[in-house]
Scaffold this motif. Structure first.
Motif, short mmCIF file in Angstrom:
data_model
loop_
_atom_site.label_atom_id
_atom_site.label_comp_id
_atom_site.label_asym_id
_atom_site.label_seq_id
_atom_site.Cartn_x
_atom_site.Cartn_y
_atom_site.Cartn_z
N THR A 1 0.82 -1.22 0.00
CA THR A 1 0.00 0.00 0.00
C THR A 1 0.85 1.26 0.00
N GLY A 2 0.17 2.39 -0.24
CA GLY A 2 0.81 3.70 -0.14
C GLY A 2 2.06 3.77 -0.99
N ASP A 3 3.08 4.47 -0.46
CA ASP A 3 4.27 4.65 -1.29
C ASP A 3 5.13 3.39 -1.31
N LEU A 4 4.68 2.37 -0.63
CA LEU A 4 5.44 1.12 -0.68
C LEU A 4 5.10 0.31 -1.94
N LEU A 5 4.04 0.72 -2.60
CA LEU A 5 3.64 0.01 -3.80
C LEU A 5 4.66 0.27 -4.90
N PRO A 6 5.31 -0.77 -5.42
CA PRO A 6 6.31 -0.53 -6.45
C PRO A 6 5.69 0.05 -7.72
N VAL A 7 6.29 1.09 -8.23
CA VAL A 7 5.80 1.71 -9.46
C VAL A 7 6.96 1.90 -10.44
N GLY A 8 6.61 2.09 -11.70
CA GLY A 8 7.60 2.47 -12.69
C GLY A 8 8.63 1.40 -13.00
N GLY A 9 8.25 0.15 -12.85
CA GLY A 9 9.15 -0.93 -13.23
C GLY A 9 10.01 -1.47 -12.11
N TRP A 10 9.94 -0.82 -10.95
CA TRP A 10 10.72 -1.31 -9.81
C TRP A 10 10.07 -2.55 -9.20
N ARG A 11 10.89 -3.38 -8.61
CA ARG A 11 10.39 -4.42 -7.70
C ARG A 11 11.08 -4.18 -6.38
N ILE A 12 10.33 -4.27 -5.34
CA ILE A 12 10.89 -3.95 -4.03
C ILE A 12 11.48 -5.21 -3.39
N TYR A 13 12.75 -5.12 -3.07
CA TYR A 13 13.43 -6.28 -2.51
C TYR A 13 13.87 -6.06 -1.07
N THR A 14 13.65 -7.08 -0.28
CA THR A 14 14.26 -7.16 1.05
C THR A 14 14.69 -8.61 1.23
N ILE A 15 15.66 -8.83 2.07
CA ILE A 15 16.03 -10.22 2.35
C ILE A 15 15.34 -10.72 3.61
N SER A 16 14.82 -9.79 4.40
CA SER A 16 14.29 -10.19 5.70
C SER A 16 12.76 -10.22 5.72
N GLY A 17 12.14 -9.64 4.67
CA GLY A 17 10.69 -9.56 4.65
C GLY A 17 10.15 -8.37 5.42
N SER A 18 11.06 -7.56 6.00
CA SER A 18 10.61 -6.35 6.68
C SER A 18 11.51 -5.20 6.23
N MET A 19 11.07 -3.99 6.48
CA MET A 19 11.84 -2.83 6.03
C MET A 19 12.16 -1.93 7.20
N PRO A 20 13.45 -1.60 7.38
CA PRO A 20 13.80 -0.68 8.45
C PRO A 20 13.03 0.62 8.32
N LEU A 21 12.69 1.21 9.45
CA LEU A 21 11.95 2.47 9.47
C LEU A 21 12.92 3.59 9.80
N GLU B 1 14.84 2.55 -16.60
CA GLU B 1 15.62 3.57 -17.29
C GLU B 1 15.37 4.95 -16.70
N ASN B 2 16.34 5.83 -16.91
CA ASN B 2 16.19 7.25 -16.54
C ASN B 2 15.73 7.48 -15.10
N VAL B 3 16.42 6.86 -14.19
CA VAL B 3 16.14 7.14 -12.79
C VAL B 3 16.88 8.42 -12.41
N HIS B 4 16.16 9.38 -11.85
CA HIS B 4 16.79 10.63 -11.39
C HIS B 4 17.21 10.45 -9.94
N VAL C 1 24.35 3.92 -5.04
CA VAL C 1 24.00 3.83 -6.46
C VAL C 1 25.29 3.69 -7.26
N ILE C 2 25.39 2.59 -8.01
CA ILE C 2 26.51 2.39 -8.93
C ILE C 2 25.95 1.80 -10.22
N PRO C 3 25.61 2.69 -11.18
CA PRO C 3 24.88 2.24 -12.37
C PRO C 3 25.64 1.19 -13.21
N GLU C 4 26.97 1.19 -13.13
CA GLU C 4 27.76 0.23 -13.91
C GLU C 4 27.62 -1.19 -13.40
N MET C 5 27.05 -1.32 -12.19
CA MET C 5 26.96 -2.66 -11.60
C MET C 5 25.52 -3.04 -11.31
#
Ligand SMILES: Nc1nc2c(c(=O)[nH]1)N[C@H]1C(S)=C(S)[C@@H](COP(=O)(O)O)O[C@H]1N2
Ligand SMILES: [Mo]
Length: 229
Positions: free
Chosen positions: A48-68, A114-117, A184-188
């Protein structure tokens, strides 16, 4: 629950099931590698809310939770082989010279955005504050999401389009994308880009990152690693 109650939710049950199905569908399409990198789709709050992936992103975590992120208590530690260990607040980070760039983001599992600012700070400004000792050769980046971590050599970390980003597409990083700061390291490939960053440790030899311990390449050059190219 009556259907009226269900409809009163920010996302109705129908939309919720749709989101869940979309998540599961992309999960099913994915190859074996993406199953390891599977997005979190099981918790309603993360859809929900801004956690909803948009614009081609997929949201990844290894733990299933997100630090606040709490701007009063968050610190970025600059530690290890440095002359001046530092503990920066969010305000300290924002006060450093700001850099902006537009670059393409590649996950090793095959999706790209593409074109992430991005806006943030170049690593050289952080390093200048801490003054690395001559023995320092690499930086270990540690996430608040334990045990996620990865590393770059000092040479890689100071490439011209590498940054510690605190904004994405004109807004402060959202929780899902790693607030308050990510590498952020676009080459990798994307796994080098540690989200929810809290510590940078200068070390004499490059440690093995989280995914690297599971078989991914340490030098994650796009198109030239992990069996590509
Ligand atoms: N802390 C943390 N950072 C992480 C990851 C993670 O699971 N945990 N996944 C990495 C991978 S594999 C990718 S492709 C990107 C995904 O970024 P996004 O979740 O903002 O789409 O985050 C990277 N940084
Ligand atoms: Mo990834």
């Amino acid at each position: 629950m009556s259907s009226n109650e269900a409809d009163a939710r920010p996302y109705g049950r129908r939309a919720f099931l749709g989101l869940l199905a979309a998540g599961l569908t992309s999960f099913a399409w994915a190859g074996p590698a993406s199953r390891i990198f599977a997005p979190v789709t099981s918790q309603f709050s993360q859809l929900t809310g801004d956690l909803l992936p948009v614009g081609g992103w997929r949201i990844y975590t290894i733990s299933g939770s997100m630090p606040l992120f709490d701007r009063r208590t968050w610190r970025l530690e600059l530690a290890g082989l440095v002359r001046k260990p530092r503990s920066l607040t969010y305000q300290d980070l924002l006060a450093l010279p700001r850099a902006e760039q537009v670059s393409t983001f590649h996950c090793v599992t095959g999706w790209t955005v593409e074109n992430v600012h991005w806006a943030g700070v170049r690593l050289e400004h952080l390093l200048a504050l801490a003054e690395p000792l001559p023995a320092a050769r690499a930086i270990r980046f540690v996430s608040l999401e334990q045990p996620y971590n990865d590393s770059l050599t000092l040479q890689q970390a100071t490439l011209s389009d590498v940054m510690l980003a605190y904004e994405m597409d004109g807004r402060p990083l959202t929780r899902a994308h790693g607030s308050p700061a990510r590498v952020v390291i676009p080459e990798m490939y994307g796994y080098k880009g540690v989200k929810w960053l809290t510590r940078m440790e200068l070390v004499s030899s490059q440690p093995t990152g989280y995914w690297e311990g599971l078989g991914y390449d340490q030098n994650a050059w796009v198109g030239r690693s992990n069996g590509y190219g």
